[in-house]
Design a protein around this motif. Structure first.
Motif, short mmCIF file in Angstrom:
data_model
loop_
_atom_site.label_atom_id
_atom_site.label_comp_id
_atom_site.label_asym_id
_atom_site.label_seq_id
_atom_site.Cartn_x
_atom_site.Cartn_y
_atom_site.Cartn_z
N PHE A 1 0.84 -1.19 0.00
CA PHE A 1 0.00 0.00 0.00
C PHE A 1 0.87 1.24 0.00
O PHE A 1 2.11 1.13 0.12
CB PHE A 1 -1.02 -0.02 1.14
CG PHE A 1 -0.45 0.02 2.55
CD1 PHE A 1 0.44 -0.96 2.99
CD2 PHE A 1 -0.84 1.01 3.44
CE1 PHE A 1 0.93 -0.94 4.29
CE2 PHE A 1 -0.34 1.04 4.75
CZ PHE A 1 0.54 0.06 5.16
N MET A 2 0.27 2.38 -0.20
CA MET A 2 1.08 3.57 -0.39
C MET A 2 0.61 4.74 0.45
O MET A 2 -0.58 4.92 0.67
CB MET A 2 1.06 3.97 -1.87
CG MET A 2 1.85 5.24 -2.14
SD MET A 2 1.95 5.65 -3.87
CE MET A 2 3.04 4.39 -4.42
N GLN A 3 1.60 5.52 0.92
CA GLN A 3 1.29 6.79 1.57
C GLN A 3 1.72 7.90 0.63
O GLN A 3 2.88 7.93 0.20
CB GLN A 3 2.06 6.91 2.89
CG GLN A 3 2.00 8.29 3.52
CD GLN A 3 0.65 8.58 4.14
OE1 GLN A 3 0.17 7.87 5.01
NE2 GLN A 3 0.00 9.64 3.66
N SER A 4 0.79 8.78 0.28
CA SER A 4 1.17 9.88 -0.60
C SER A 4 0.44 11.14 -0.15
O SER A 4 -0.14 11.17 0.94
CB SER A 4 0.85 9.52 -2.04
OG SER A 4 1.40 10.48 -2.91
N ASP A 5 0.46 12.17 -0.98
CA ASP A 5 -0.22 13.40 -0.58
C ASP A 5 -0.99 14.01 -1.74
O ASP A 5 -1.09 13.42 -2.81
CB ASP A 5 0.78 14.39 0.02
CG ASP A 5 1.71 14.95 -1.02
OD1 ASP A 5 1.50 14.71 -2.22
OD2 ASP A 5 2.67 15.65 -0.64
N VAL B 1 -8.02 16.58 0.71
CA VAL B 1 -7.69 15.16 0.92
C VAL B 1 -6.44 15.05 1.79
O VAL B 1 -6.37 14.25 2.71
CB VAL B 1 -7.48 14.44 -0.43
CG1 VAL B 1 -6.99 13.02 -0.20
CG2 VAL B 1 -8.76 14.44 -1.24
N ASP B 2 -5.44 15.86 1.50
CA ASP B 2 -4.16 15.89 2.23
C ASP B 2 -3.42 14.55 2.17
O ASP B 2 -3.18 14.05 1.09
CB ASP B 2 -4.39 16.37 3.67
CG ASP B 2 -3.15 17.05 4.24
OD1 ASP B 2 -2.22 17.30 3.45
OD2 ASP B 2 -3.10 17.35 5.45
N LYS B 3 -3.05 13.96 3.30
CA LYS B 3 -2.14 12.79 3.28
C LYS B 3 -2.93 11.49 3.17
O LYS B 3 -3.41 10.96 4.18
CB LYS B 3 -1.31 12.77 4.56
CG LYS B 3 -0.57 14.07 4.84
CD LYS B 3 0.66 14.18 3.99
CE LYS B 3 1.45 15.43 4.33
NZ LYS B 3 2.40 15.79 3.28
N TRP B 4 -3.03 10.95 1.97
CA TRP B 4 -3.86 9.75 1.79
C TRP B 4 -3.02 8.48 1.70
O TRP B 4 -1.85 8.50 1.36
CB TRP B 4 -4.73 9.88 0.55
CG TRP B 4 -3.97 10.15 -0.73
CD1 TRP B 4 -3.71 11.38 -1.25
CD2 TRP B 4 -3.40 9.20 -1.62
NE1 TRP B 4 -2.99 11.24 -2.42
CE2 TRP B 4 -2.80 9.91 -2.68
CE3 TRP B 4 -3.35 7.80 -1.66
CZ2 TRP B 4 -2.14 9.29 -3.75
CZ3 TRP B 4 -2.68 7.17 -2.72
CH2 TRP B 4 -2.10 7.92 -3.75
N MET B 5 -3.72 7.37 1.99
CA MET B 5 -3.12 6.05 1.77
C MET B 5 -3.99 5.35 0.75
O MET B 5 -5.22 5.51 0.74
CB MET B 5 -3.09 5.25 3.05
CG MET B 5 -1.84 5.47 3.88
SD MET B 5 -1.73 4.25 5.18
CE MET B 5 -0.12 4.66 5.84
N GLY B 6 -3.36 4.56 -0.12
CA GLY B 6 -4.14 3.87 -1.15
C GLY B 6 -3.48 2.59 -1.59
O GLY B 6 -2.35 2.27 -1.19
N MET B 7 -4.22 1.84 -2.41
CA MET B 7 -3.70 0.58 -2.93
C MET B 7 -3.82 0.55 -4.44
O MET B 7 -4.51 1.38 -5.04
CB MET B 7 -4.48 -0.60 -2.32
CG MET B 7 -4.34 -0.66 -0.81
SD MET B 7 -5.35 -1.94 -0.07
CE MET B 7 -4.21 -3.32 -0.08
N ALA B 8 -3.18 -0.46 -5.05
CA ALA B 8 -3.09 -0.52 -6.51
C ALA B 8 -4.45 -0.80 -7.14
O ALA B 8 -5.31 -1.44 -6.52
CB ALA B 8 -2.11 -1.62 -6.90
N PRO B 9 -4.65 -0.34 -8.39
CA PRO B 9 -5.86 -0.67 -9.11
C PRO B 9 -6.01 -2.18 -9.20
O PRO B 9 -5.02 -2.90 -9.36
CB PRO B 9 -5.62 -0.09 -10.50
CG PRO B 9 -4.55 0.92 -10.34
CD PRO B 9 -3.72 0.48 -9.18
N GLY B 10 -7.23 -2.66 -9.08
CA GLY B 10 -7.46 -4.09 -9.22
C GLY B 10 -7.29 -4.88 -7.94
O GLY B 10 -7.40 -6.10 -7.94
#
Lengths: 665, 369
Positions: free
Chosen positions: B100-104, B275-284
């Protein structure tokens, strides 16, 4: 004020803060001595813990780390010509030749006394400037900064030594390197070629490793001896310490330079050592001795780089404006534990300010003691055979390069700079101007743009600007005046050291550099003028200087035609073959990492290298074990690097095997 | 994480050794990361705000993810690394729930997507959740306040990094609809250099969400607070709790009434900062994984121990936006018509900030993604 100092001393000299400070110093020294893995990483690691502390222990821990981040990095600089971190690059110029002369211990003695003296001086300046802290920081706006950058760049002329034109071209290449990446004024990704890697710009450490470390290692591999060309090391440690007191006035001046570079956030702390070095060359007697292993060339940068940390605290505590990422993180810690940088640091929170000063002083003394204790052991490395030193250093370089962003491109970029560095050394180009220009180039363009955009051309007649301009002129003119007084020609002598073949090679190299500059200008035509102007200027100037240098070469070639002694063909062929071998080893190392992964490659590389060049099995296995242990300890345990699956494992569908392997520890 | 992860690994090994592995709880019956190594990619260099927030959350995620996996944090550069990381999440990461990823907010700005290096579509990411530290507050030097509304006076100078920060929408729309007398100077390196420049009088206006910087400037009598981005709560833009007296630009624009395209242009530019500092995961990534992560994220950022540290380190007003809401916000931003983006980019160009035209090679982009 002295009440606050009393409180601070009482709070810091307690077992708990002292213990934390010691931990900080030990950690900092360890990280600083590892090339490419600076104390910033250590700060990141301790931060989550530090913010849970009380203010005084937090100050002890954080500044214990920060104050001495430039002490132990002298080890790799002197021993293997690898910059321990950006702050110790200038130390290489005289430090490594000292090691070659068997004077590593003397260099250490000098460095580890000059470092704390500078560091303590920085603390004293911080103390003395408390009343004028805030106006001091605000006195420098963009135009004044621009002038300071120009003053710094004028040092390039000094660092270029006997090859002024090549020094300037090297500086132009350095500025060009600094333009790679996102341009702040236009948002254009310059020279990123649509990819992501170069958007970040080029990491300074990759340039430093490539142009300093690798060429020296190749020279060592060609020579096939130990670094020290002497039998023993003598007892130079005490001599080095004495040297510092003999040159006490130089130490003071360089400490002042260090403090100032630190005070001015945005000047780029990583040039303090170069400024100090250039100042030493410019002002000391017998400047021609610098670069050949002169102890003053070690004293100057070492006394400046620790002084810088005290200076850097000034804007951080006066306004909460950190001069570097390390200080930005310290600021976060300070705020988190309830210290509020700003005007209160001089009133209600004065004891905290005093505590910082106390920690600066105490930790500098501690760290120097530690380093002196270890110096004799480390110095022995310079007596080790090349088949041990070269593979160890190359592995260290490749891992330091990889640590820049943890992508393959880092290693490729490093290889590119290694080739550049090799040719620069081969054709006797001064390498420091390139490095200084990489740091200052971006600032030159940035501050020039800001000054013009904000003030028009009127900034040129601001009093501060005029004052610094006078200093720049003085710096440039003084050495010439001094030479004229001594009856030497004003321009210095173009000393002829290159053979005929080297000169022809240099012409080809120059043409290559010019081609790169022209190509860069061509790419620049796609951008708005605001982003490309600097590229055109660099290319134009570079081509003119290149032509001048080629003209000079041709004149010498014509004049010396037929007069040169015949070259020793056998010796030259051997050197060329050995050089090619070294490059093959280096490329093999990089390719191995790519194909088989770091762990297997470093071990296999060490064994192979040592065995091929006749080293005993025992050394081979010990070094292989050390290299593997280093990778596991630093990359797996400390940094928890997530390794990309090596190509071979991926191709054979053995991802699971690699994953199992890296999960073992 | 670091020491904690080693302890966890050790604890796990011991548990296995003694044959006392704990049965998975019913809630995590579907997915479990027991004994797995999960990778958190942080889209910034070590030490920055994004990095620190990601690492802190990760410490708690280890505790709340089913099966208590080990989380390994990997940084991807700084600056441009954000785009590199987003490309990586889009095109390279296996959607197996182990990364997973932490981005902004930079990477979810439509303007950023127009950069040559951007090869991703944030609408395809699976958002786990986000932490907002409070919106940016725009402030002005006290001695420049009079000039702001007086077109005959010397323009007020707004600092900019490169025009990519979303707070630039405030002075841009201010100039466009409220007659602000402003001039931009892009090229500053960050909040630190702008902070110094505003104290020196080299610039007159900039914005930050960093309460420490704002409060010190106010306390020292340097600036006056002008307007704020505000923050999005339950789909509505509201004022930051500690800066209740400062109006949001949204309020001001609503009152004034502006053309639809201009409104959409503002929303797509200012929206990402909400939104500021979001975490997300890959498509699919399978839904079960996304849900498990969302649940663990929610539990992590509401853990009292987490909040205590996060409020100290980042902002007293830090608050959680659930993953589904982040996804809705990102969709709203990116479903804005291209004309709205063109409008905003046009304004940037008009005021001398970095602007991006639509990518020419659309076909190539499709192929890449």
């Amino acid at each position: 004020m002295f009440d606050a100092l009393n409180t601070a001393v009482g709070e810091i000299l307690q077992p708990w803060p002292l213990f934390l400070m010691l931990i900080g110093i030990l950690g900092s020294s360890f990280f600083a001595a590892l090339p490419g893995i600076g104390v910033l990483l250590l700060i990141t690691i301790v931060m989550p813990y530090a913010i849970t502390l009380d203010p005084y222990p937090a100050i002890a821990l954080m500044l214990g780390i920060g104050a001495v981040s430039n002490t132990a990095n002298t080890f790799p600089s002197v021993l293997i010509s690898v910059p321990g971190s950006a702050g110790s690059q200038a130390t290489i110029v005289d430090g490594f030749p000292m090691a070659q002369k068997g004077e590593a211990k003397r260099a250490f003695g000098a460095a580890f006394i000059a470092s704390p003296v500078g560091g303590i001086f920085g603390a004293i300046v911080l103390f003395a400037s408390l009343p004028i802290l805030r106006p001091l920081v605000l006195a420098f706006r963009s135009p004044e900064f621009l002038m300071l950058v120009i003053w710094g760049l004028s040092a390039v002329g000094v660092l270029a030594g006997r090859a002024p034109i090549k020094g300037l071209i090297a500086a132009i290449v350095g500025v060009l390197i600094s333009t790679v990446g996102m341009d702040n004024k236009t948002g254009i990704e310059r020279f990123a070629f649509g990819g992501e890697y170069l958007v970040d710009g080029i990491s300074l450490i990759l340039v430093g490793l490539g142009i300093f470390a690798v060429p020296e290692m190749i020279a060592l591999a060609v020579r096939r001896s130990s670094i020290a060309e002497t039998e023993g090391l003598g007892s130079g440690l005490v001599q080095g310490m004495k040297d510092v007191f003999i040159h006490w006035w130089l130490v003071i001046r360089c400490s002042v330079i260090g403090v100032w570079v630190g005070v001015l956030p945005g000047l780029g702390g990583s040039v303090a050592d170069w400024f100090a070095y250039a100042h030493a060359v410019q002002t000391e007697k017998n400047p021609e001795k610098f670069g050949t292993g002169d102890v003053r060339g070690v004293i100057a940068p070492e006394s400046s780089n620790n002084a810088k940390e005290g200076g850097a605290l000034i804007p951080t505590i006066a306004f909460g404006i950190p001069g570097s990422t390390s200080f930005a993180l310290m600021l976060v810690v300070f705020i988190s534990v309830g210290i509020t940088p700003g005007s209160a640091m001089l009133t209600d929170q004065l004891p905290y300010t005093m505590a910082m000063i106390v920690v600066l002083v105490v930790s500098n003394i501690f760290a120097a003691g530690l380093a002196i204790g270890a110096a004799s052991q480390f110095a022995k490395l310079s007596l080790m055979p090349f088949y041990v030193i070269v593979p160890m250093t190359l592995i260290l370089c490749v891992s330091a390069a990889y640590a820049a962003h943890f992508v393959w491109w880092d290693i490729l970029t490093f290889l590119g700079f290694s080739v550049l560095g090799y040719f620069m050394k081969l054709f006797d180009w001064p390498r420091p101007p390139l490095l200084v220009a990489v740091v200052l180039g971006g600032q030159l363009e940035g501050y020039l743009w800001l000054s013009n955009a904000r003030y028009g051309w009127s900034w040129l007649i601001e009093p501060g600007v005029l004052a610094i301009m006078a200093l720049v002129i003085l710096t440039l003119v003084m050495p010439i005046v001094r030479r004229l007084r001594r009856g030497e020609p004003a321009g210095g002598e173009p000393i002829v050291v290159l053979s005929r073949w080297h000169r022809l090679g240099d012409i080809v190299f120059l043409l290559g550099v010019m081609a790169v500059l022209v190509a860069a200008a061509d790419i620049g035509t796609e951008w708005v003028l605001r982003a490309s102007l600097v590229i055109y200027c660099l290319a134009g100037l570079g081509v003119v200087l290149g032509i001048a240098q080629i003209g000079f070469h041709l004149r010498v070639l014509r004049a010396s035609a037929g007069k040169e002694p015949p070259i020793d063909l056998e010796k030259a062929t051997m050197a060329a073959w050995r050089t090619a071998q070294s490059f093959l080893w280096l490329i093999g190392l990089a390719a191995g990492v790519w194909l088989f992964g770091f762990h297997a490659t470093v071990a296999a590389f060490s064994v192979l290298f040592i065995r091929v060049y006749g080293g005993p099995w025992r050394s081979a296995l010990i070094i292989a074990g050390l290299a593997m242990g280093f990778v596991i300890a630093v990359f797996d345990w400390l940094l928890e690097v997530f390794w990309p699956t090596p190509l071979l494992f991926e191709l054979l569908g053995l991802d699971w095997l690699f994953e199992w392997f890296v999960n073992l520890y | 994480m670091r020491t904690q992860s080693h302890t966890l690994r050790f604890a796990f090994a011991t548990a296995v050794a003694f044959g006392t592995a704990v049965a998975a709880s019913p809630a995590s019956a579907e997915v479990s990361y027991k004994g797995k190594r999960v990778q958190l990619i942080v889209a910034s260099g070590a030490g920055g705000g994004t990095d620190r927030i990601g690492r802190l959350v990760a410490q708690y995620m280890e505790k709340y993810l089913p099966g208590k996996p080990t989380i390994v944090v990997k940084n991807m550069g700084s600056g441009g690394g954000k785009i590199r990381a987003a490309n990586y999440l889009m095109n390279k990461v296996k959607p197996d729930g182990l990364t997973f990823m932490q981005s902004d907010n930079t990477v979810i700005q439509p303007g950023t997507l127009r950069r040559r290096s951007a090869r991703y579509d944030p609408r395809k990411f699976h958002f786990i959740g986000s932490l907002n530290r409070g919106g940016s507050i725009l402030f002005i030097r006290k001695d420049a306040v009079k000039r702001l509304k007086d077109k005959s006076a010397k323009p007020v100078i707004v600092a900019a990094i490169s025009g990519t920060r979303s707070w630039q929408a405030m002075p841009m729309w201010g100039a466009e609809f409220f007659g602000w007398n402003v001039r931009w100077i892009p090229g500053y390196r960050g909040s630190g250099s702008m902070n110094k420049a505003i104290r020196q009088g080299e610039i007159d206006v900039f914005a930050t969400n960093n309460a420490y910087i704002i409060d010190e400037l106010v306390k020292d009598g340097v600036v006056e607070l002008l307007v704020q981005d505000g923050q999005q709560m339950g789909g509505k833009v509201v004022r930051r709790p500690t800066y209740k007296s400062v109006p949001t630009l949204t309020e001001m624009l609503n009152k004034k009434g502006i053309p639809k395209i201009s409104w959409q242009g503002y929303r797509q530019m200012a929206g990402p900062s909400a939104v500021d500092k979001w975490m997300g995961m890959a498509p699919g990534t399978p839904k079960a994984h996304v849900e498990a992560y969302r649940k663990a994220y929610k539990a992590s950022v509401n853990d009292p121990a987490f909040l205590k540290v996060a409020r100290k380190q980042f902002s007293k007003e830090i608050f959680h936006i659930p993953g589904s809401e982040v996804a809705a916000m990102v969709n709203e931003i990116h479903n804005a018509p291209p004309e709205a983006i063109d409008y905003a980019e046009g304004l940037k160009k008009k005021y001398g900030l970095a602007a991006f035209k639509k990518k020419k090679k659309k076909k190539k982009k499709k192929k890449d993604s």
